[in-house]
Scaffold this motif. Structure first.
Motif, PDB file in Angstrom:
ATOM      1  N   ARG A   1      -3.673  49.179  77.151  1.00 32.87           N
ATOM      2  CA  ARG A   1      -4.099  49.999  76.727  1.00 32.87           C
ATOM      3  C   ARG A   1      -2.599  49.524  75.553  1.00 32.87           C
ATOM      4  O   ARG A   1      -3.133  49.437  74.402  1.00 32.87           O
ATOM      5  CB  ARG A   1      -2.822  51.184  77.079  1.00 32.87           C
ATOM      6  CG  ARG A   1      -4.559  52.473  78.171  1.00 32.87           C
ATOM      7  CD  ARG A   1      -3.802  53.732  78.165  1.00 32.87           C
ATOM      8  NE  ARG A   1      -4.426  54.029  79.087  1.00 32.87           N
ATOM      9  CZ  ARG A   1      -4.961  55.542  79.267  1.00 32.87           C
ATOM     10  NH1 ARG A   1      -3.918  56.091  79.613  1.00 32.87           N
ATOM     11  NH2 ARG A   1      -5.867  55.776  79.913  1.00 32.87           N
ATOM     12  N   THR A   2      -1.628  49.025  76.122  1.00 34.84           N
ATOM     13  CA  THR A   2      -0.822  48.547  74.671  1.00 34.84           C
ATOM     14  C   THR A   2      -1.254  47.199  74.167  1.00 34.84           C
ATOM     15  O   THR A   2      -1.753  46.808  72.771  1.00 34.84           O
ATOM     16  CB  THR A   2       0.596  47.281  75.045  1.00 34.84           C
ATOM     17  OG1 THR A   2       0.823  48.812  75.843  1.00 34.84           O
ATOM     18  CG2 THR A   2       0.952  47.463  74.326  1.00 34.84           C
ATOM     19  N   GLN A   3      -2.485  45.912  74.460  1.00 33.69           N
ATOM     20  CA  GLN A   3      -2.891  44.888  74.330  1.00 33.69           C
ATOM     21  C   GLN A   3      -4.563  45.627  73.302  1.00 33.69           C
ATOM     22  O   GLN A   3      -5.246  45.507  72.452  1.00 33.69           O
ATOM     23  CB  GLN A   3      -3.771  44.538  74.740  1.00 33.69           C
ATOM     24  CG  GLN A   3      -3.383  43.159  76.077  1.00 33.69           C
ATOM     25  CD  GLN A   3      -4.198  42.892  77.393  1.00 33.69           C
ATOM     26  OE1 GLN A   3      -4.546  43.279  78.315  1.00 33.69           O
ATOM     27  NE2 GLN A   3      -4.149  41.379  76.992  1.00 33.69           N
ATOM     28  N   GLY A   4      -4.582  46.828  73.712  1.00 34.08           N
ATOM     29  CA  GLY A   4      -5.732  47.288  73.198  1.00 34.08           C
ATOM     30  C   GLY A   4      -5.404  48.094  71.922  1.00 34.08           C
ATOM     31  O   GLY A   4      -6.241  48.121  70.373  1.00 34.08           O
ATOM     32  N   SER A   5      -4.158  48.394  71.582  1.00 36.42           N
ATOM     33  CA  SER A   5      -3.865  48.954  70.259  1.00 36.42           C
ATOM     34  C   SER A   5      -3.558  47.223  69.287  1.00 36.42           C
ATOM     35  O   SER A   5      -2.818  47.400  68.563  1.00 36.42           O
ATOM     36  CB  SER A   5      -2.524  49.629  70.748  1.00 36.42           C
ATOM     37  OG  SER A   5      -2.152  50.602  70.950  1.00 36.42           O
ATOM     38  N   ALA A   6      -3.058  45.984  70.010  1.00 42.68           N
ATOM     39  CA  ALA A   6      -1.999  45.311  68.924  1.00 42.68           C
ATOM     40  C   ALA A   6      -3.475  44.401  68.201  1.00 42.68           C
ATOM     41  O   ALA A   6      -4.838  44.456  68.711  1.00 42.68           O
ATOM     42  CB  ALA A   6      -2.189  44.100  70.377  1.00 42.68           C
ATOM     43  N   MET A   7      -3.618  43.240  67.639  1.00 40.93           N
ATOM     44  CA  MET A   7      -4.471  42.354  66.958  1.00 40.93           C
ATOM     45  C   MET A   7      -4.431  41.608  68.828  1.00 40.93           C
ATOM     46  O   MET A   7      -4.129  41.405  69.397  1.00 40.93           O
ATOM     47  CB  MET A   7      -3.527  41.912  66.287  1.00 40.93           C
ATOM     48  CG  MET A   7      -2.427  42.257  65.339  1.00 40.93           C
ATOM     49  SD  MET A   7      -1.947  41.291  64.057  1.00 40.93           S
ATOM     50  CE  MET A   7      -1.127  42.404  62.576  1.00 40.93           C
ATOM     51  N   SER A   8      -5.638  41.743  67.949  1.00 41.19           N
ATOM     52  CA  SER A   8      -7.070  40.636  68.713  1.00 41.19           C
ATOM     53  C   SER A   8      -6.031  38.927  68.476  1.00 41.19           C
ATOM     54  O   SER A   8      -5.432  38.983  68.018  1.00 41.19           O
ATOM     55  CB  SER A   8      -8.730  40.150  67.904  1.00 41.19           C
ATOM     56  OG  SER A   8      -8.568  39.593  66.781  1.00 41.19           O
ATOM     57  N   VAL A   9      -6.227  38.024  70.362  1.00 39.91           N
ATOM     58  CA  VAL A   9      -5.632  36.939  69.471  1.00 39.91           C
ATOM     59  C   VAL A   9      -6.216  36.102  68.716  1.00 39.91           C
ATOM     60  O   VAL A   9      -5.682  35.794  67.870  1.00 39.91           O
ATOM     61  CB  VAL A   9      -6.375  36.500  70.485  1.00 39.91           C
ATOM     62  CG1 VAL A   9      -5.907  34.930  70.609  1.00 39.91           C
ATOM     63  CG2 VAL A   9      -6.192  36.647  71.649  1.00 39.91           C
TER      64      VAL A   9
END
Length: 281
Positions: free
Chosen positions: A261-269
């Motif tokens: 879920r934190t990845q989902g809140s972050a900018m894409s690569v």
């Protein structure tokens, strides 16, 4: 094969913990039954050991009533491990915990960090600036020893023949904070960009604009040893000492969900690369 022994040792630890749980025994019941200290069993189950004694593994297998084939396999791993001395052992005087050994064996590393760039991704100058302000590091000699560890750790993990998949979510605060000054941070950002070009390293920036998020300000690292399954994984929560290790299936699944879920809140690569590039202009 000696080169594969670290993974085999981790496998041994996983199997011993599984056998204990299947036997319905607590750690206290086991160490008391064997006449050991509580610390000895805790170190073994944390993977925090230099050498294994085949006799200790045999005794545990007897207490757990392990299948003969499994017991023989684990005892042989203990015997074989006596011939190997992992690289991190020579640094036990400054970093006594189990983390380096576990990280060196991981096939998947998922890390969320708030205030700092993750250690695996730090430049030497950035790491030096951090260490020279730490109240837990005493004198230039210890700084240099820890820099040696950091460099060896990065080579061992990131540059090995089959490197782990590294997924790092870094809070924008860690990128904005001027550790070591402007030039040191520019070099650190360039280093992150270079690392992000590697096929097995994903770096995502969690921007201030994301607001509240699943990780809720708690940094952690998930070390996976068997692909993406929860079994055999470890969550590491850093502290000023060795840190804390969580390894139940429930805890692993929970932290994997938090990380996802934190990845989902972050900018894409890709957007994270653009963000980092803009910081250099």
């Amino acid at each position: 094969m000696v080169a594969r022994m670290p993974v085999r040792r981790r496998y041994l630890v996983i199997q011993l913990k599984r056998l204990r749980r299947e036997a319905g025994l607590s750690q206290d019941e086991v160490w008391k039954a064997l006449g050991w200290s509580r610390a000895k069993l805790q170190r073994l189950e944390a993977g925090d050991f230099q050498r294994l004694k085949a006799g200790d593994i045999m005794a545990l297998c007897q207490v757990y009533k392990a299948d003969k084939a499994i017991a023989e396999e684990l005892i042989q791993i203990a015997r074989d491990s006596r011939a190997e001395k992992p690289w991190w052992i020579r640094y036990k005087d400054v970093l006594p915990g189990a983390f380096l050994g576990l990280e060196a064996e991981a096939t998947l590393i998922q890390e969320y960090n708030i205030a700092l760039v993750p250690g695996l991704l730090q430049t030497r100058d950035y790491a030096t600036a951090l260490m020279r302000t730490s109240v837990d590091i005493h004198g230039e000699e210890e700084v240099q020893r820890r820099l040696e560890i950091r460099a060896e750790r990065q080579r061992t993990v990131l540059d090995r023949e089959e490197p782990p998949m590294v997924m790092a979510v870094i809070d924008e605060a860690a990128i904005r904070r001027q550790i070591g000054g402007v030039e040191t941070m520019k070099a650190q950002v360039r280093h992150l960009l270079e690392l992000s070009e590697r096929p097995r390293i994903d770096i995502q920036i969690l921007p201030f604009s994301a607001g509240a998020h699943a990780a809720a300000g708690v940094p952690f690292t998930i070390l996976g040893f068997d692909g993406t399954d929860a079994a055999g994984s470890v969550v590491y929560l850093e502290s000023h000492k060795d840190g804390y290790y969580l390894d139940t299936d429930e805890e692993i699944v929970r932290y994997r969900l938090i990380f996802s879920r934190t990845q989902g809140s972050a900018m894409s690569v890709e957007d994270s690369r653009i963000f980092l590039e803009r910081l250099l202009t």
